[in-house]
Design a protein around this motif. Structure first.
Motif: not given
Length: 708
Positions: A6-17, A40-46, A50-51, A89-97
């Protein structure tokens, strides 16, 4: 799979689930607009994928997130706003740690609080320090923290601005667990997999129940409000913090967020915020002296201190506290024993307050060594003399240091006023001589004036700054003149206060006006605390070179002639019955003031508190401008930091030069010119002040131009 960045200062990588979201915005992962967009983009993507079973937030480098991007303060807001990010972040439907290491401060901790679970490793620092910038946590910090850890603990954390380590954070309930290693990525992933295996639900901090005991929460808030009104006198944001935490108790979460936002914006608009942000930047900028860029410090493994009086003992304590071995020199065994007793008294005081153990005191004092022979200093890397303020006495000390100290040892004087160039010129190694002007009590006061004589080597200056860092002092580079930065300016505004007293204001009115401005003490209380005899000795030393046309108020001399030196003698400008530290006004002093007015042929007049402050501050600002004009201070901000850390200047006003900018330099100059009609010699406008007003510039415009 790897999701697009989403931006080079925040990277996203899927490690399994697990969607691993890494904030990588050097140096401290501050929450810039790009970081906020990336989160914001990372939480929207999560939420959309479904994976993905859970999200792990982590910081690259040495920190999680050290806070908001302070460079954005005062500029138009850029979307998305941090409160919206935290809510998303708080409203995300998947657990955020959130996995925390290094600094998780301010907005960084607010992001972590919005996550559903938190793990930290040892060395993590958690805190909400916004109060130090005249603000309050504005992204849910005042609403989520008390719901998570209770009103009392939340108020302590937010009002103090202090940092807590991982162990205390766990005990408070700020985090859920501490990792067993310092590998934050491995610890975070292991925790997420454990939560996934247990089918851990989304757990929102907004629903936490630490405020359930309403009576206890209300009592904690009422106590905090009473203490804050007393302890944070004159400050704007602390009581707003109490109001915001009260909203967490009294209002539904979404309403509480709106209240927090309204109070945050009030703090943002306060002139105190501008003063505190200036102070924040200035104390970092003073570290950038020309010599610290160009030179490498010398070794600093052992220190010598000459003199075991109040100042020498305080310097020794500061060094011992920093883990340095200290060798103290005194003239005889009795004086050395008194020096050690001064040091022990400090540590015994800490033991009595429960802040130190007897074992820690013993271990600390094991690094102290005393001697009556200068030969004991043969091994030290740096020696600081703290003997009587007399040039010949100091030259005699330096002759001994020249004889015994190893080549390359730094030879420092703690003089408050004297000519360090003359001291340096009196020995065979002037390049090793520097001024290190500590402020009393030296183990507590943060300011260290690093006074740079003409012949000093640049690496000696760099060593002085390195010592300040080790001792946790705030160093300010100063040039050589009578009084350097602080005491030179002090002499001028003290003279202005003396003139006000002789012209009709009582010393007690002047002190009260200065305290109301925000100083902890007025000028005459300070004289009594420091000892009137010290200023008296300086005045006598300067008598021969004083301009005979200059006004000289003799009231303080009359008190000293009676032996009234302040607290240590039981009376000065104030009376101190039976060792009392807080003085009471003395009718005999007022009678002496009256007699001196008659002797000087002055008809007393009354002054308002505002008139007192205008003269007091104009004198301080004008001499501060002269100090910058002459290159004694590198920049106006060096004067500000000197007064914030050495003279009790109210931090929320930013320092005298920042205060002058906020009032407006034309206003200050107009006041000086008006006062000059009564005393043109004293009220000569600084050439720098005149020049800045003519150019329509301010002191802030000079803060980026350091010159040697």
């Amino acid at each position: 799979m790897t999701l697009p960045l989403s931006a080079d200062v925040v990277t996203r990588e899927l490690r399994g689930k697990v969607l691993l979201v890494t904030i990588d915005h050097p140096p401290v992962n501050a929450l810039s607009a790009d970081v906020r967009r990336g989160l914001l983009a990372a939480i929207e993507a999560a939420d959309a994928e479904p994976a993905i079973g859970a999200v792990l937030l982590i910081g690259a480098g040495r920190n999680f997130i050290a806070g908001a991007d302070i460079r954005e303060f005062g500029k138009p807001p850029v979307a998305p706003a941090l409160p919206d990010i935290c809510n998303r972040i708080e409203a995300c439907s998947k657990p955020v740690i959130a996995a925390l290491h290094g600094a998780a401060l301010g907005g960084g901790l607010e992001v972590a609080l919005a996550a559903h679970y938190r793990i930290a490793v040892d060395g993590a620092k958690l805190g909400l320090p916004e109060v130090q910038l005249g603000l309050l946590p504005g992204a849910g910090g005042t609403q989520r923290t008390p719901r998570l850890i209770g009103a009392q603990a939340a108020l302590d954390l937010i009002l103090s601005g202090r940092h807590v380590g991982a162990q205390e954070a766990l005990a408070l309930g700020l985090i859920d667990r501490i990792g067993t290693s310092d590998d934050i990525l491995a610890e975070g992933l292991a925790y997420v997999h454990e939560l996934l295996a247990a089918h851990a639900p989304v757990r929102r901090t907004r629903d936490a129940a630490a405020l359930a005991d309403r009576a206890a929460s209300a009592a904690a808030i009422a106590t905090a409000r009473a203490q804050t009104a007393k302890q944070s006198r004159g400050l704007f944001s602390p009581l707003k913090i109490v109001d915001a935490v009260e909203a967490a108790l009294e209002q539904p979460f979404d309403e509480g967020l709106k209240t927090e936002r309204k109070l945050f914006l009030q703090c943002l608009d306060s002139p105190q915020r501008a003063g505190l942000v200036h102070a924040f930047f200035a104390e970092r900028e003073v570290l950038k002296a020309p010599e610290t860029r160009d030179a490498k410090p010398r070794a600093l493994n052992a220190l010598g201190v000459i003199g075991g009086g109040t100042m020498g003992a305080g310097i020794a304590v500061a060094a011992l506290d920093a883990g340095l071995p200290v060798t103290m020199i005194e003239r005889d065994g009795a004086a050395l024993a008194r020096g050690r007793a001064h040091i022990e008294k400090v540590y015994d005081g800490l033991i009595a307050k429960g802040r130190m153990s007897a074992e820690k005191k013993a271990a600390t004092l094991a690094r102290w060594n005393g001697s009556t022979s200068y030969d004991a200093l043969a091994h030290v890397d740096l020696v600081i003399e703290a003997v009587f303020e007399d040039l010949d006495v100091k030259k005699a000390v330096f002759a001994e240091l020249d004889r015994v100290c190893k080549p390359g040892a730094v030879l420092a004087t703690n003089t408050s006023y004297l000519d360090i160039d003359a001291i340096a010129a009196s020995i065979s190694r002037p390049a090793d001589v520097i001024g290190l002007h500590f402020f009393s009590p030296a183990n507590i006061m943060k300011l260290l004036e690093v006074v740079v004589p003409k012949q000093v080597s640049v690496d000696v200056v760099a060593t002085a700054f390195e010592l300040a860092k080790k001792l946790r002092k705030t160093p300010v580079r100063a040039g050589v003149c009578d009084g350097f930065i602080g005491n030179r300016v002090l002499a001028v505004y003290r003279a202005a206060a003396d003139a006000l007293m002789e012209d009709g204001a009582s010393p007690y009115q002047i002190d009260a006006a200065v305290r109301a401005f925000g100083f902890p003490m007025g000028p005459f209380q300070v004289v009594d605390l420091a000892g009137g005899d010290i200023g008296w000795a300086a005045r006598k030393r300067r008598a021969a070179t004083r301009d005979p046309q200059a006004r000289y108020v003799q009231i303080a001399d009359r008190l000293c002639e009676r032996g009234w030196f302040g607290q240590k003698s039981g009376r000065g400008f104030y009376l101190y019955p039976e060792g009392s530290r807080s003085g009471t006004p003395d009718p005999e002093v007022e009678a002496i003031v009256d007699a001196e007015r008659q002797r000087a042929g002055i008809t007393p007049r009354s002054f308002t508190d505002d008139e007192i402050i205008r003269r007091y501050m104009a004198a301080m600002i004008n001499e501060g401008a002269n100090v910058v004009h002459e290159g004694i201070a590198l920049r106006p901000l060096d004067v500000d930091v000197t007064f914030l850390y050495g003279y009790g200047f109210p931090r929320y006003r930013g320092g005298p030069m920042k205060y002058a900018d906020m009032v407006g330099l034309p206003t200050i100059l107009a006041d000086i010119r008006a006062f000059a009609k009564e005393d043109p010699l004293f009220w000569r406008p600084s050439p720098l002040l005149v020049d800045l007003v003519e150019r329509g510039a301010d002191f802030a415009s000079l803060n980026h131009t350091a010159h040697a």
